[in-house]
Design an enzyme around this catalytic site. Sequence first.
Site, PDB file in Angstrom:
ATOM      1  N   ASN A 100      41.752 -26.309  68.050  1.00 52.39           N
ATOM      2  CA  ASN A 100      40.743 -27.061  67.308  1.00 52.39           C
ATOM      3  C   ASN A 100      39.648 -27.476  68.281  1.00 52.39           C
ATOM      4  O   ASN A 100      39.816 -28.419  69.056  1.00 52.39           O
ATOM      5  CB  ASN A 100      41.385 -28.288  66.647  1.00 52.39           C
ATOM      6  CG  ASN A 100      40.404 -29.083  65.812  1.00 52.39           C
ATOM      7  OD1 ASN A 100      39.186 -28.873  65.879  1.00 52.39           O
ATOM      8  ND2 ASN A 100      40.905 -30.026  65.034  1.00 52.39           N
TER       9      ASN A 100
ATOM     10  N   CYS B 246      34.374 -33.820  63.264  1.00 48.94           N
ATOM     11  CA  CYS B 246      34.339 -32.364  63.346  1.00 48.94           C
ATOM     12  C   CYS B 246      33.281 -31.737  62.441  1.00 48.94           C
ATOM     13  O   CYS B 246      32.982 -30.550  62.585  1.00 48.94           O
ATOM     14  CB  CYS B 246      35.715 -31.794  63.003  1.00 48.94           C
ATOM     15  SG  CYS B 246      37.044 -32.360  64.106  1.00 48.94           S
TER      16      CYS B 246
ATOM     17  N   HIS C 228      36.703 -24.874  58.809  1.00 48.01           N
ATOM     18  CA  HIS C 228      37.014 -25.586  60.043  1.00 48.01           C
ATOM     19  C   HIS C 228      38.506 -25.486  60.378  1.00 48.01           C
ATOM     20  O   HIS C 228      39.361 -25.860  59.573  1.00 48.01           O
ATOM     21  CB  HIS C 228      36.608 -27.048  59.918  1.00 48.01           C
ATOM     22  CG  HIS C 228      37.115 -27.913  61.036  1.00 48.01           C
ATOM     23  ND1 HIS C 228      36.904 -27.614  62.361  1.00 48.01           N
ATOM     24  CD2 HIS C 228      37.844 -29.066  61.018  1.00 48.01           C
ATOM     25  CE1 HIS C 228      37.467 -28.541  63.114  1.00 48.01           C
ATOM     26  NE2 HIS C 228      38.048 -29.419  62.323  1.00 48.01           N
TER      27      HIS C 228
END
Length: 606
Positions: free
Chosen positions: A529, A329, A496
Amino acid sequence: MCGPTWTRDRTADTASVPSSLSASPPVWLATARSGQGRERGLSVVAREGGGGGVGSPASSPRLIYPSGAERSGHFTETTMSTEASAPPPPPPAGGHAGGRAESPSPPRRLPDFLQSVRLKYVKLGYHYLITHGMYLLLTPLIVLTAVHLSTLSPADVADLWTHLRFNLLSVLACSTLLVFLSTVYVLTRPRPVYLVDFACYKPGPERRCSRETFMRCSTLTGNFTQANLDFQRKILERSGLGEDTYIPPALVTIPPNPSMDLARQEAQVCMFGAIDNMLAKTGVKPKDIGILVVNCSLFNPTPSLSAMVVNHYKLRGNIISYNLGGMGCSAGLLSIDLAKDLLQVHPNSYAMVVSTENITLNWYFGNNKSMLVSNCLFRMGCAAILLSNKRSDRRRSKYELVHTVRTHKGADDKCFSCVTQEEDDSGKVGVALSKDLMAVAGDALKTNITTLGPLVLPVSEQLLFMATLIGKKLFKMKIKPYIPDFKLAFEHFCIHAGGRAVLDEIEKNMDLTDWHMEPSRMTLFRFGNTSSSSLWYELSYSEAKGRIRRHDRIWQIAFGSGFKCNSAVWKALRSVNPAKEMNNPWMDEIDTFPVEVPKVSRVVVD
């Protein structure tokens, strides 16, 4: 896999919040300062129960964000009864927080990264600062020279000219030195990197998948046991995701039909949708783009995704293209850093960065609980960013890249293996999350912000921090290290949106307000996400809210497998007017946000 229970100790109420990021999360006990000067404690108790169920809290506070929340971050708090079960008793002093009665195991504690600092990372940050110290040294010299010249009279200037006329050698030496220093400065100074504009892909309404639909499809596949279906439901209830996230069609058909062809279609729809929006916003022609960086962690076909973009948009033949895979990520900021380095050696160029993730071929259909968490959190998304090193683009660009800081903990075996794509006992491939994930993430974040701090913190904060550090390290004084206030360095935080647990811990340890955390929490709620592109959905949220003002500083921070923690610091070159924003994924519904996100939201399946 067993879920944790998070307990927030207050004077009059106790709330339990589960974590959904690790198979058996560690205990993270830390204390952070509140905005009113009082301290608040947050403890995590990992429980292991039979059947792998996730513990259910008796009551959970829910944050009610006011409409049009101000930067002060004030909010009201109410409690909501969720289950009749009582919260677990607090662990005895000096004892262990949980474990099976027959084989108790010591809790894994996630260190408070603000309480322990490695001096070498501080030195590294100051090294970065010193490399730009030339500007700090030249500024006072220029000021002193200007002050001195302002005191000269016309007669003094005439005398100086007469003196120079008869000292040709001195004039030539001074001129040569001036030309040499100017040349060195021009050749060694870094080229500015501007973010002209960016765009995020928003799938059509036909791709929306509510949590009830997700559970219904999971049940109808026939791949999961009832215990694991209950586990997924409990993860969803505590995940912070809403009812309007997006899932590709191959995973919501019965039976599911994941294939290479459908995975390519998902990649094309997401990437081309984001790139089309970005090109429309910037007015740049595809042939003008000289650098292309595409990152996607789990889907790396042949030809590559970057080749797919080159072919679709007929980019020029000498384009410098890269395709980054398997970097998790945090790969979005790695791509930004790579594009920045390439722009330093290729003048007058545009660089396009495309950050996405593909879940069609990476859905897990087994019954290993450590691999099921990703099913509940990851959703469709993509972002396209246009960077430029042309000074003529400064006026129309939104941001300027100030710093990038990369932290890689892959040399440590525990860090390297905490997020791994592997086969389970039945041969089904999935992404396994280790019990050490939270501890590893905390250590990586500690390293990253320790390096970043000297670059961005005000001098007052750095002096206080260094004074306590020297006293503790050199003089062995028993003092508590000073915790720098990063709110003095940044106006906006894009963290994030990997899961609620990570956001909760960063908010507490860095003493951020709900206003600062709102973009991350709302992105997790609305889009889930989306991996490396989540940071850009968060920045889009702040733009849609009209919060970005000229000279504002934005901190983007992301985590990824390996294990990596990366940061990017941007400075706003102009205020962003949401009324003039086009192709922003939030604009048609921004007035409905922020919304209330309860700690536990029930999922009812027919």
